[in-house]
Design an enzyme around this catalytic site. Structure first.
Site, PDB file in Angstrom:
ATOM      1  N   HIS A   1      -3.400  -3.110  -5.651  1.00 44.37           N
ATOM      2  CA  HIS A   1      -2.944  -1.719  -5.691  1.00 44.37           C
ATOM      3  C   HIS A   1      -1.434  -1.643  -5.814  1.00 44.37           C
ATOM      4  CE1 HIS A   1      -3.144  -2.933  -1.458  1.00 44.37           C
ATOM      5  NE2 HIS A   1      -2.083  -2.156  -1.254  1.00 44.37           N
TER       6      HIS A   1
ATOM      7  N   HIS B   1       1.749   0.993  -4.866  1.00 45.63           N
ATOM      8  CA  HIS B   1       2.192   2.168  -4.105  1.00 45.63           C
ATOM      9  C   HIS B   1       3.149   2.971  -4.986  1.00 45.63           C
ATOM     10  CE1 HIS B   1       1.098   0.589   0.010  1.00 45.63           C
ATOM     11  NE2 HIS B   1       1.103  -0.529  -0.667  1.00 45.63           N
TER      12      HIS B   1
HETATM   13  P1  5GP Z   1      -0.883  -2.851   1.506  1.00 47.61           P
HETATM   14  O1  5GP Z   1      -0.207  -3.336   2.750  1.00 47.61           O
HETATM   15  O2  5GP Z   1      -2.164  -3.617   1.333  1.00 47.61           O
HETATM   16  O3  5GP Z   1      -0.007  -2.868   0.316  1.00 47.61           O
HETATM   17  O4  5GP Z   1      -1.175  -1.335   1.747  1.00 47.61           O
HETATM   18  C1  5GP Z   1      -2.408  -0.758   1.971  1.00 47.61           C
HETATM   19  C2  5GP Z   1      -2.169   0.724   2.036  1.00 47.61           C
HETATM   20  O5  5GP Z   1      -3.436   1.349   2.124  1.00 47.61           O
HETATM   21  C3  5GP Z   1      -1.349   1.190   3.250  1.00 47.61           C
HETATM   22  O6  5GP Z   1      -0.230   1.913   2.796  1.00 47.61           O
HETATM   23  C4  5GP Z   1      -2.320   2.037   4.055  1.00 47.61           C
HETATM   24  O7  5GP Z   1      -1.694   3.159   4.621  1.00 47.61           O
HETATM   25  C5  5GP Z   1      -3.358   2.427   3.018  1.00 47.61           C
HETATM   26  N1  5GP Z   1      -4.702   2.597   3.531  1.00 47.61           N
HETATM   27  C6  5GP Z   1      -5.345   1.824   4.448  1.00 47.61           C
HETATM   28  N2  5GP Z   1      -6.600   2.265   4.645  1.00 47.61           N
HETATM   29  C7  5GP Z   1      -6.766   3.332   3.826  1.00 47.61           C
HETATM   30  C8  5GP Z   1      -7.869   4.216   3.584  1.00 47.61           C
HETATM   31  O8  5GP Z   1      -8.942   4.110   4.158  1.00 47.61           O
HETATM   32  N3  5GP Z   1      -7.671   5.202   2.668  1.00 47.61           N
HETATM   33  C9  5GP Z   1      -6.486   5.361   2.009  1.00 47.61           C
HETATM   34  N4  5GP Z   1      -6.408   6.359   1.133  1.00 47.61           N
HETATM   35  N5  5GP Z   1      -5.421   4.550   2.219  1.00 47.61           N
HETATM   36  C10 5GP Z   1      -5.566   3.543   3.116  1.00 47.61           C
END
Ligand code: 5GP
Length: 138
Positions: A102, A104
């Site tokens: 993903h 951001h």
């Molecule tokens: P990462 O650290 O993997 O780059 O970020 C994962 C992101 O997913 C975080 O910013 C967190 O807030 C978001 N996130 C975690 N669980 C969920 C969820 O159930 N739904 C949504 N929409 N975002 C999520």
């Protein structure tokens, strides 16, 4: 490192858990981050499962980056932002917490503070409204 199809974003793709959608096409989905670091923080994911950027196929990245650009432009317009920050984490050591590739998208204004990563849950009604703002700016 392998891809686990039980991660939370795979569940969102299968419709097993809800999200506030901002954009969808054949290859990609964009939706609001539930713990936004700035107002308008959203995520863009491919529909094909890869753990992160390191194991993704090139054919996954082309439509994904097109959606990142499309949603970044819309988020900038919707939030009248001065700029947009794009973040992407690979593996826990680099801050990754959800193991489905993903990006951001974070609309930013001059001097704006960024809240902690994966910090506090936002109000669902507010996220729904913000998703609509971004959809309207596409
Ligand atoms: P990462 O650290 O993997 O780059 O970020 C994962 C992101 O997913 C975080 O910013 C967190 O807030 C978001 N996130 C975690 N669980 C969920 C969820 O159930 N739904 C949504 N929409 N975002 C999520």
């Amino acid at each position: 490192m392998t891809y686990d199809p039980n991660n939370i974003f795979a569940k969102i793709l299968r419709g097993e858990i809800p999200c506030h959608k901002t954009y969808e096409d054949e290859h990609t989905l964009a939706f609001m981050d539930v713990m936004p670091q700035v107002e308008g923080h959203c995520l863009v994911i491919p529909k094909v499962g890869s753990r992160n950027l390191l194991d993704a196929e090139l054919s996954t990245l082309t439509p994904l980056m097109a959606t990142v650009q499309k949603v970044a432009r819309a988020a900038k317009t919707a939030f009248k932002a001065d700029g947009v920050q794009i973040r992407q984490y690979n593996e826990p050591a680099a801050g990754q917490t959800v193991f489905h590739l993903h990006f951001h998208i974070m609309p930013m204004n001059e001097g704006q503070a960024i809240r902690p990563h994966a910090g506090k849950m936002a109000d669902q009604g507010l996220l729904a409204k913000q998703a609509e703002m971004i959809r309207n700016a596409l």
